[in-house]
Design a protein around this motif. Structure first.
Motif, PDB file in Angstrom:
ATOM      1  N   ALA A  29       0.830  -1.201   0.000  1.00  0.00           N
ATOM      2  CA  ALA A  29       0.000   0.000   0.000  1.00  0.00           C
ATOM      3  C   ALA A  29       0.869   1.257   0.000  1.00  0.00           C
ATOM      4  CB  ALA A  29      -0.947   0.004   1.200  1.00  0.00           C
ATOM      5  N   ARG A  30       1.921   1.237   0.784  1.00  0.00           N
ATOM      6  CA  ARG A  30       2.806   2.407   0.824  1.00  0.00           C
ATOM      7  C   ARG A  30       3.525   2.601  -0.504  1.00  0.00           C
ATOM      8  NH1 ARG A  30       5.687   3.100   6.609  1.00  0.00           N
ATOM      9  NH2 ARG A  30       5.979   5.187   5.736  1.00  0.00           N
ATOM     10  N   ALA A  31       3.919   1.509  -1.139  1.00  0.00           N
ATOM     11  CA  ALA A  31       4.569   1.614  -2.453  1.00  0.00           C
ATOM     12  C   ALA A  31       3.585   2.178  -3.478  1.00  0.00           C
ATOM     13  CB  ALA A  31       5.092   0.248  -2.889  1.00  0.00           C
ATOM     14  N   ALA A  32       2.330   1.738  -3.423  1.00  0.00           N
ATOM     15  CA  ALA A  32       1.312   2.239  -4.346  1.00  0.00           C
ATOM     16  C   ALA A  32       1.041   3.725  -4.107  1.00  0.00           C
ATOM     17  CB  ALA A  32       0.030   1.429  -4.215  1.00  0.00           C
ATOM     18  N   LEU A  33       1.041   4.146  -2.845  1.00  0.00           N
ATOM     19  CA  LEU A  33       0.870   5.571  -2.537  1.00  0.00           C
ATOM     20  C   LEU A  33       2.007   6.392  -3.133  1.00  0.00           C
ATOM     21  CD1 LEU A  33      -0.378   5.592   1.164  1.00  0.00           C
ATOM     22  CD2 LEU A  33      -1.478   6.726  -0.766  1.00  0.00           C
ATOM     23  N   ALA A  34       3.229   5.905  -2.997  1.00  0.00           N
ATOM     24  CA  ALA A  34       4.385   6.618  -3.559  1.00  0.00           C
ATOM     25  C   ALA A  34       4.278   6.690  -5.079  1.00  0.00           C
ATOM     26  CB  ALA A  34       5.682   5.929  -3.139  1.00  0.00           C
ATOM     27  N   GLU A  35       3.820   5.609  -5.680  1.00  0.00           N
ATOM     28  CA  GLU A  35       3.681   5.566  -7.140  1.00  0.00           C
ATOM     29  C   GLU A  35       2.628   6.545  -7.634  1.00  0.00           C
ATOM     30  OE1 GLU A  35       2.016   2.294 -10.233  1.00  0.00           O
ATOM     31  OE2 GLU A  35       3.574   1.586  -8.852  1.00  0.00           O
ATOM     32  N   SER A  36       1.473   6.599  -6.968  1.00  0.00           N
ATOM     33  CA  SER A  36       0.423   7.503  -7.444  1.00  0.00           C
ATOM     34  C   SER A  36       0.806   8.967  -7.219  1.00  0.00           C
ATOM     35  CB  SER A  36      -0.946   7.174  -6.833  1.00  0.00           C
ATOM     36  OG  SER A  36      -0.933   7.287  -5.445  1.00  0.00           O
ATOM     37  N   LEU A  37       1.549   9.253  -6.152  1.00  0.00           N
ATOM     38  CA  LEU A  37       2.012  10.629  -5.932  1.00  0.00           C
ATOM     39  C   LEU A  37       3.011  11.017  -7.020  1.00  0.00           C
ATOM     40  CD1 LEU A  37       1.976  13.164  -4.080  1.00  0.00           C
ATOM     41  CD2 LEU A  37       3.961  12.164  -2.924  1.00  0.00           C
ATOM     42  N   ALA A  38       3.928  10.125  -7.347  1.00  0.00           N
ATOM     43  CA  ALA A  38       4.905  10.404  -8.406  1.00  0.00           C
ATOM     44  C   ALA A  38       4.195  10.613  -9.743  1.00  0.00           C
ATOM     45  CB  ALA A  38       5.918   9.267  -8.499  1.00  0.00           C
ATOM     46  N   GLU A  39       3.190   9.793 -10.021  1.00  0.00           N
ATOM     47  CA  GLU A  39       2.419   9.927 -11.261  1.00  0.00           C
ATOM     48  C   GLU A  39       1.714  11.284 -11.304  1.00  0.00           C
ATOM     49  OE1 GLU A  39      -1.350   7.763 -13.560  1.00  0.00           O
ATOM     50  OE2 GLU A  39      -0.765   7.076 -11.564  1.00  0.00           O
ATOM     51  N   ARG A  40       1.104  11.662 -10.194  1.00  0.00           N
ATOM     52  CA  ARG A  40       0.378  12.935 -10.122  1.00  0.00           C
ATOM     53  C   ARG A  40       1.343  14.111 -10.294  1.00  0.00           C
ATOM     54  NH1 ARG A  40      -2.158  11.593  -6.038  1.00  0.00           N
ATOM     55  NH2 ARG A  40      -1.018  12.601  -4.360  1.00  0.00           N
ATOM     56  N   PHE A  41       2.499  14.045  -9.645  1.00  0.00           N
ATOM     57  CA  PHE A  41       3.459  15.140  -9.747  1.00  0.00           C
ATOM     58  C   PHE A  41       4.037  15.238 -11.160  1.00  0.00           C
ATOM     59  CE2 PHE A  41       4.793  16.025  -5.078  1.00  0.00           C
ATOM     60  CZ  PHE A  41       3.493  16.370  -4.768  1.00  0.00           C
ATOM     61  N   ALA A  42       4.296  14.097 -11.791  1.00  0.00           N
ATOM     62  CA  ALA A  42       4.786  14.126 -13.176  1.00  0.00           C
ATOM     63  C   ALA A  42       3.738  14.770 -14.080  1.00  0.00           C
ATOM     64  CB  ALA A  42       5.124  12.714 -13.649  1.00  0.00           C
ATOM     65  N   TRP A  43       2.473  14.431 -13.852  1.00  0.00           N
ATOM     66  CA  TRP A  43       1.393  15.025 -14.631  1.00  0.00           C
ATOM     67  C   TRP A  43       1.322  16.533 -14.380  1.00  0.00           C
ATOM     68  CZ3 TRP A  43      -3.320  17.128 -12.751  1.00  0.00           C
ATOM     69  CH2 TRP A  43      -4.219  17.501 -13.755  1.00  0.00           C
ATOM     70  N   LEU A  44       1.388  16.929 -13.110  1.00  0.00           N
ATOM     71  CA  LEU A  44       1.347  18.356 -12.791  1.00  0.00           C
ATOM     72  C   LEU A  44       2.521  19.091 -13.414  1.00  0.00           C
ATOM     73  CD1 LEU A  44       0.160  18.298  -9.071  1.00  0.00           C
ATOM     74  CD2 LEU A  44      -1.005  19.425 -10.985  1.00  0.00           C
ATOM     75  N   ASP A  45       3.695  18.472 -13.432  1.00  0.00           N
ATOM     76  CA  ASP A  45       4.876  19.106 -14.016  1.00  0.00           C
ATOM     77  C   ASP A  45       4.711  19.364 -15.509  1.00  0.00           C
ATOM     78  OD1 ASP A  45       6.159  19.180 -11.567  1.00  0.00           O
ATOM     79  OD2 ASP A  45       7.362  17.379 -11.937  1.00  0.00           O
ATOM     80  N   SER A  46       3.884  18.561 -16.151  1.00  0.00           N
ATOM     81  CA  SER A  46       3.683  18.725 -17.594  1.00  0.00           C
ATOM     82  C   SER A  46       2.390  19.477 -17.914  1.00  0.00           C
ATOM     83  CB  SER A  46       3.660  17.354 -18.274  1.00  0.00           C
ATOM     84  OG  SER A  46       2.497  16.642 -17.897  1.00  0.00           O
TER      85      SER A  46
END
Length: 156
Positions: free
Chosen positions: A96-113
């Motif tokens: 669950a913690r790994a999935a949380l880290a993954e979705s945050l990274a995905e969201r931040f990458a999206w926000l960066d673009s």
């Protein structure tokens, strides 16, 4: 990068840091009840809820930004939350913690673009309210911080 996007990312980073601090303190108490009424979730079940919610809301804001409205009008948030945790009962805290880290990274990458204008696009949130992408993103941080506070009460 826009000032608004930076502010959202800062708020989400602070909330996630707070959540991770509380999760680190759970140690071997994952089966400790966090709530005595309502969902009556344990710390592990609450973590699973956060994992599902984070990914779901990330998908929602991205869809709204594309002009879609992914949440149906008759969406039952309470039922969805309950069933989504039940269906993932075998998820470990580490997963669950790994999935949380993954979705945050995905969201931040999206926000960066993303162009700042996506923050003003509005659509239906899982709560049933019509919110802007910015409101949902800021609300995600509040949601996470609120549950981190709930976890903190059982690990003190």
């Amino acid at each position: 990068m826009s000032t608004r996007i930076d502010a959202i990312k800062s708020k989400q980073t602070a909330a996630r840091d707070d959540l991770n601090q509380q999760l680190d303190r759970v140690a071997d108490r994952w089966d400790t009840p966090v709530y005595s009424d309502g969902a009556q979730w344990t710390a592990r079940q609450l973590l699973i809820h956060l994992m599902v919610s984070d990914k779901g809301q990330t998908n929602t804001v991205m869809a709204i930004a594309r002009g879609e409205n992914p949440v149906p009008a008759d969406f039952d948030l309470e039922k969805y939350n309950r069933r989504s945790v039940e269906k993932r009962a075998d998820t470990t805290p580490e997963q669950a913690r790994a999935a949380l880290a993954e979705s945050l990274a995905e969201r931040f990458a999206w926000l960066d673009s993303a162009d700042e204008s996506v923050l003003d696009q509005a659509g239906r949130h899982a709560s049933g309210a019509t919110l802007t992408v910015e409101q949902i993103l800021l609300g995600m941080a509040d949601h996470e911080r609120g549950h981190a506070d709930d976890i903190a009460r059982i690990v003190t």
